[in-house]
Design an enzyme around this catalytic site. Structure first.
Site, PDB file in Angstrom:
ATOM      1  N   ASN A  14       0.832  -1.212   0.000  1.00 42.12           N
ATOM      2  CA  ASN A  14       0.000   0.000   0.000  1.00 42.12           C
ATOM      3  C   ASN A  14       0.864   1.258   0.000  1.00 42.12           C
ATOM      4  O   ASN A  14       0.516   2.254  -0.650  1.00 42.12           O
ATOM      5  CB  ASN A  14      -0.949   0.010   1.206  1.00 42.12           C
ATOM      6  N   MET A  90       0.741  -2.431  12.522  1.00 40.71           N
ATOM      7  CA  MET A  90       0.096  -3.481  13.318  1.00 40.71           C
ATOM      8  C   MET A  90      -0.058  -3.111  14.790  1.00 40.71           C
ATOM      9  O   MET A  90       0.175  -3.932  15.670  1.00 40.71           O
ATOM     10  CB  MET A  90       0.896  -4.786  13.178  1.00 40.71           C
ATOM     11  N   ASN A 107      -6.677   4.867   7.838  1.00 39.24           N
ATOM     12  CA  ASN A 107      -6.219   3.475   7.779  1.00 39.24           C
ATOM     13  C   ASN A 107      -6.919   2.775   6.617  1.00 39.24           C
ATOM     14  O   ASN A 107      -8.025   3.144   6.228  1.00 39.24           O
ATOM     15  CB  ASN A 107      -6.574   2.756   9.093  1.00 39.24           C
ATOM     16  N   HIS A 109      -8.292  -1.011   5.583  1.00 33.34           N
ATOM     17  CA  HIS A 109      -8.590  -2.315   6.191  1.00 33.34           C
ATOM     18  C   HIS A 109      -9.132  -3.249   5.103  1.00 33.34           C
ATOM     19  O   HIS A 109      -9.983  -2.841   4.305  1.00 33.34           O
ATOM     20  CB  HIS A 109      -9.620  -2.149   7.306  1.00 33.34           C
TER      21      HIS A 109
HETATM   22  C1  GRF Z   1      -3.228  -4.651   3.972  1.00 40.47           C
HETATM   23  O1  GRF Z   1      -4.015  -5.781   3.716  1.00 40.47           O
HETATM   24  C2  GRF Z   1      -4.003  -3.624   4.693  1.00 40.47           C
HETATM   25  O2  GRF Z   1      -5.349  -3.608   4.345  1.00 40.47           O
HETATM   26  C3  GRF Z   1      -3.855  -4.030   6.132  1.00 40.47           C
HETATM   27  O3  GRF Z   1      -2.536  -4.471   6.234  1.00 40.47           O
HETATM   28  C4  GRF Z   1      -2.116  -4.956   4.969  1.00 40.47           C
HETATM   29  C5  GRF Z   1      -0.847  -4.233   4.633  1.00 40.47           C
HETATM   30  O4  GRF Z   1      -0.244  -4.723   3.468  1.00 40.47           O
HETATM   31  N1  GRF Z   1      -4.155  -2.932   7.019  1.00 40.47           N
HETATM   32  P1  GRF Z   1       0.969  -3.944   2.801  1.00 40.47           P
HETATM   33  O5  GRF Z   1       2.088  -3.912   3.841  1.00 40.47           O
HETATM   34  O6  GRF Z   1       0.506  -2.569   2.463  1.00 40.47           O
HETATM   35  O7  GRF Z   1       1.353  -4.734   1.597  1.00 40.47           O
END
Ligand code: GRF
Length: 407
Positions: A14, A90, A107, A109
């Site tokens: 992301n 996290m 955020n 999700h």
């Molecule tokens: C994603 O699935 C997001 O929705 C969740 O944590 C994951 C992060 O993935 N909050 P990345 O590190 O962005 O690949």
């Protein structure tokens, strides 16, 4: 341009999507730092490869959450961050961080909230046999994935999709949804009003004015040509009803628009132009910028961060536009330090005197009015303008102006 800090813990796909968005033209945000609570996060490498300052910010054993977050806030502020984007971070955030960026922590999700909050949302969705799946961008509050929803993306789940394939499909949607939602948030198109997210769109007659504002203040294009022979009238964006802490409802607009037309209005907001964040901060003067004082005041935001230089540069830019556009009248918001006007907050008190933009405009011969004397302004406009060939209707205030020429 809104400075965004991204908090991560993992691979950072992301984050990569957000970085890609900043490379597109007219992106309203910039990523000024990336912080990870996990030293092994792939996201750190991604950020560094993109030239973004990236730091490990681990929670030490025995360290209080409050202390951990206080240091996090310090680092974010040191990078000028106004909006915080969690991208796979996290940890559940606490009061210390949330109160430092009120209503400005986002955020992503991987579920259609409020379904499947918390960990392993994709697996939860798969186990529940959902026919539609998707993802949510929301504002963060003290709960777990409970904050106000900004936007969602969803798709129909094909028969027999494995959990892994479902996760991949959700992730693809995340990568499209998050950058666009963050961009809309930074353009103030999404505003939190009384605890609910409102997708802000200006009233239909004002859409062209909104376009001008977006182009000049977010994409930083030149304003359009003024109405021939008449020039623009500068109006504080907040008075046009654009989301802002002072008057997002545009309470004064009906009165103003009664005396103006869309084509006359050049919406201006030095604070937006200076990228001071969403919603814009409270701004305070350290020193009274009274009319007799030519000294630049020290201006701070609500966190005590000095914003004088950026704000005054934006004020200059707005004033230069006004001169270029032949602006002779400005309607500014009272008690808004950078836009207006007659009284400004200073050391907790209201002191008389124009704010920086009002002073600057007055110097170049622009007449400044606030909501206290709009009528006077409209009268002045009514008596000063050359009627156009189309022949605009005479508003009551303009009619009155004929009798009150001496004002
Ligand atoms: C994603 O699935 C997001 O929705 C969740 O944590 C994951 C992060 O993935 N909050 P990345 O590190 O962005 O690949």
């Amino acid at each position: 341009m809104t400075p965004v800090g991204v908090l991560v813990s993992g691979r950072g796909s992301n984050l990569a999507a957000l970085i890609d968005r900043t490379r597109l033209p007219a992106c309203p945000f910039t990523i000024t730092c990336v912080l990870s609570d996990n030293p092994a996060a792939g996201a750190l490498t991604l950020a560094r490869d993109a030239g973004i300052p990236a730091f490990v910010h681990e929670k030490l054993p025995g360290q209080k959450k409050r202390e951990f977050e206080r240091e996090l806030v310090e680092r974010l502020r040191a990078h000028g961050v106004r909006v915080v984007a969690l991208a796979g971070f996290m940890r559940i955030l606490g009061e210390t961080l949330l109160s430092a960026f009120p209503g400005r922590v986002l955020n992503i999700h991987p579920s259609l909230l409020p379904a499947f909050p918390g960990l392993h949302a994709q697996e939860q969705a798969h186990a529940a046999g959902v026919r539609y799946a998707g993802c949510t961008v929301h504002l963060v509050d003290a709960g777990t994935d409970t904050g106000p929803i900004l936007d969602q993306a969803c798709f129909r789940v094909p028969e027999g999709l494995t959990p892994e394939a479902l996760s991949r499909r959700i992730l693809e949607h995340e990568h499209r949804l998050y950058p666009e939602t963050l961009a809309r948030f930074c353009r103030r198109e999404l505003a939190l009003v009384e605890g609910r997210v409102r997708t802000w769109l200006p009233p239909a007659p004002l859409r062209p004015v909104w376009e001008v504002f977006s182009a000049t203040h977010f994409a930083r294009e030149a304003p359009p040509d003024p109405v021939p022979g008449r020039g623009h009238v500068a109006v504080s964006a907040c008075l046009c009803g654009f989301p802002c802490r002072y008057d997002g409802e545009g309470r004064f607009l009906p009165r103003l628009i009664d005396g103006l037309t869309q084509a006359d209005v050049l919406p201006v907001c030095p604070e937006v132009l200076a990228g001071l964040g969403v919603p814009r901060p409270r701004i305070q003067f350290d020193d009274a910028p009274g009319p007799a004082s030519d000294q630049a005041p020290v201006i701070r935001d609500e966190h005590g961060v000095e914003v004088t230089a950026g704000l005054l540069a934006a004020v200059d830019r707005v004033a230069d536009w006004c001169v270029e556009q032949g602006v002779r009248f400005a309607f500014l918001k009272e008690n808004s330090p950078s836009c207006g006007t007659l009284r400004v907050p200073c050391r907790g008190q209201r002191v008389p005197g124009p704010g920086p933009l009002a002073s600057r405009l007055a110097k170049v011969g622009v007449r400044v009015f606030t909501e206290e004397d709009f009528d006077l302004g409209l009268i002045a406009l009514g008596t000063s303008w050359t009627p156009t060939a189309e022949g605009r209707g005479q508003t009551p205030s303009r009619e009155r102006g004929k009798d009150e020429n001496s004002l």
